[in-house]
Design an enzyme around this catalytic site. Structure first.
Site, PDB file in Angstrom:
ATOM      1  N   SER A   1      -4.942 -10.623  10.476  1.00 16.53           N
ATOM      2  CA  SER A   1      -5.640  -9.908  11.547  1.00 16.53           C
ATOM      3  C   SER A   1      -4.751  -9.354  12.651  1.00 16.53           C
ATOM      4  O   SER A   1      -5.232  -8.633  13.518  1.00 16.53           O
ATOM      5  CB  SER A   1      -6.708 -10.817  12.164  1.00 16.53           C
ATOM      6  OG  SER A   1      -7.759 -11.008  11.250  1.00 16.53           O
TER       7      SER A   1
ATOM      8  N   SER B   1      -8.774  -8.269  12.246  1.00 16.81           N
ATOM      9  CA  SER B   1      -9.825  -8.307  13.256  1.00 16.81           C
ATOM     10  C   SER B   1      -9.331  -7.923  14.653  1.00 16.81           C
ATOM     11  O   SER B   1     -10.124  -7.658  15.541  1.00 16.81           O
ATOM     12  CB  SER B   1     -10.425  -9.720  13.300  1.00 16.81           C
ATOM     13  OG  SER B   1      -9.444 -10.678  13.686  1.00 16.81           O
TER      14      SER B   1
ATOM     15  N   LYS C   1      -6.912 -10.145  23.113  1.00 18.61           N
ATOM     16  CA  LYS C   1      -8.063 -10.111  22.201  1.00 18.61           C
ATOM     17  C   LYS C   1      -9.180 -10.965  22.788  1.00 18.61           C
ATOM     18  O   LYS C   1      -8.925 -11.987  23.451  1.00 18.61           O
ATOM     19  CB  LYS C   1      -7.610 -10.649  20.843  1.00 18.61           C
ATOM     20  CG  LYS C   1      -8.624 -10.549  19.719  1.00 18.61           C
ATOM     21  CD  LYS C   1      -7.973 -11.028  18.432  1.00 18.61           C
ATOM     22  CE  LYS C   1      -8.925 -10.997  17.251  1.00 18.61           C
ATOM     23  NZ  LYS C   1      -8.259 -11.433  15.995  1.00 18.61           N
TER      24      LYS C   1
END
EC number: 6.3.5.7
Length: 487
Positions: A175, A151, A76
């Protein structure tokens, strides 16, 4: 389901495929399919091939390698990578190249992981759809008219679209688990302190936790075992002090008590409820006992989370001022105007909304009414979970009350989007581990996820429970997208 990591590692070790060939397959698939799903925002093809070449040399020399050696993966874009642009998918950090590695990436590099690139995310991890990214959102590989979730949407989109074997995301209020649920994957949010946060660009420091998104439970266990180490650079990190989770995946669950708190099922969609009730029947057939109880304090979870997380965000994001790194407005007359314009132009709407909310609840006159009260209620929720684990070994709950929502849903109803966090945020408030696994599909074929929540540092228990369900349910609830690499 067969471990993808073990399968690919075996193919390389037996010389049926070289690491360079495997990596090239993934890079070719990224070149072809990433434009469809927008999972990657910063591919690192050259670095990947260098790492693959090194792995092939080690295999040729007969060197013993870790299970993760040579496995193509992703990170990420809020996990710091030395010399590789790390933006948190925000305009304010475009052009930022960290001068150090996050501990988790340091560990994976030592284990000869192959980094394919940095993946898309909601800006500064603030969002539930990945649509607050300055690069545009990542799409769901099972239906491109729906979001991948947030996210950590880019990681889920990449793994779900077969453009990476696994990836590391971060979970502040769900997330990792929510996008895993939306994309039909396994997402593990470890115990707070089990995995180092050093090098993770902070959203809310007392909630954030790094964890894996994978295709199978065994893969999640293998990655967790690799990254859950004590790190002196993170004062909250203890690492995994017990037995490796991957060694506990075939234990019988006969007699294990699975808790069902009715508050987790309030307001969830009928098809999600039906899928989870079917999963409960699978567990009963495996000999588990189902225990029903109430957790009335769960109703405080959303307000507690948004007050405390936004308060921490308003403090953590104060460092982005245009002076030290990142974006700086080109036109200003003095320092104050420069900082104000930099932050106004660099941050997106959702980030500014949460900074303002956090600043408000910390301000004089409102601190006691909001922040202090939320901290007290956090203690109440921690105690509620402690009491629950006196009655059961794990808690089973929906991951999200619905399946992946269509594009632009967030823009139409931001409050309803916040409410999709209702099942995930309690775990972060209490610092507990939880794993989301697929358990069925809605009427349109989109995946449904459920989560297993455990007591602190009980990752081996929840992963074993998840693995037992995965083995019993079979491939029928684990979807594979028709794109990416087929091996």
């Amino acid at each position: 389901m067969e471990s993808q990591i073990k399968k690919l590692s075996g193919l390389m070790q037996s010389r049926q495929i070289s690491c360079q060939e495997l990596t090239q397959n993934y890079l070719d698939a990224m070149e072809r399919d990433n434009k469809k799903i927008n999972a990657y925002v910063n591919p690192t093809a050259e670095l990947a091939m260098e790492a693959a070449k090194a792995v092939d040399k080690k295999i040729a020399s007969g060197e013993e390698l870790s299970p993760l050696a040579g496995i193509p993966m992703t990170l990420k874009d809020n996990i710091s990578t030395k010399g590789i642009e790390t933006t948190c998918c925000s305009n304010i950090l475009k052009g930022y190249y960290p001068i150090y590695n996050a501990t988790v990436w340091e560990i994976l590099q030592q284990q000869n992981a192959v980094l394919l690139g940095k993946t898309n995310m909601d800006e500064f991890a603030m969002g539930s759809s990945c649509e607050t990214s300055c690069f545009g959102g990542a799409l769901n590989p099972h239906d491109l008219s729906h979001v991948a979730g947030g996210s950590s949407g880019g990681v889920a989109s990449a793994v779900g679209g077969n453009l990476a074997v696994y990836g590391l995301g971060s979970d502040t209020g769900g997330s990792i688990r929510q996008p895993a649920s939306f994309c039909g994957l396994v997402g593990l949010k470890p115990t707070y302190g089990a995995v180092s946060r050093y090098g993770l660009i902070a959203y809310a420091s007392s909630f954030d936790q790094i964890g894996p998104i994978t295709a199978t439970v065994e893969d999640a266990a293998l990655v967790y075992d690799a990254i859950s180490r004590y790190d002196e650079k993170d004062s909250t990190c203890r690492g995994n002090t017990g037995k490796p989770a991957s060694e506990s995946l075939n234990n019988s669950i006969k007699g294990k008590k699975i808790g069902i708190a009715k508050e987790y099922f309030d307001g969830i969609r009928d098809d999600v409820n039906d899928a989870i009730q079917n999963a409960i029947k699978v567990y009963e057939s495996l000999g588990a006992q189902i225990v029903y109880f109430d957790m009335p304090s769960l109703k405080y979870s959303l307000p507690v989370y948004y007050i405390l997380a936004c308060a921490e965000a308003s403090s953590n994001l104060g460092r982005y001022d245009g002076i030290r790194y990142g974006y700086r407005t080109p036109h200003y007359s003095d320092r104050n105007e420069m900082i104000c314009k930099t932050r106004s132009e660099g941050f997106g709407k959702e980030v500014k909304r949460r900074i303002l909310l956090g600043t408000y609840v910390l301000s004089a006159g409102y601190y006691d009414a909001y922040y202090k009260k939320a901290q007290n209620l956090r203690g109440t929720l921690v105690k509620a979970f402690q009491d629950a684990f006196q009655k059961c070994d794990v808690i089973l709950a929906p991951t999200v009350p619905m399946t992946a929502f269509p594009l632009n849903f967030t823009a139409q109803d931001a409050v309803e989007t916040y409410q999709t966090d209702i099942c995930t945020v309690p775990v972060n408030i209490a610092g507990l581990p939880a794993v989301s696994i697929p358990c069925g599909f809605d009427g349109t074929g989109l995946p449904i996820g459920m989560q297993l929540i455990g007591n602190s540092f009980s990752e081996p228990t929840i992963l074993n429970m998840a693995h037992q369900y995965e083995s019993a349910a079979g491939n029928s609830v684990f979807p594979r997208a028709d794109m990416g690499v087929k091996l």
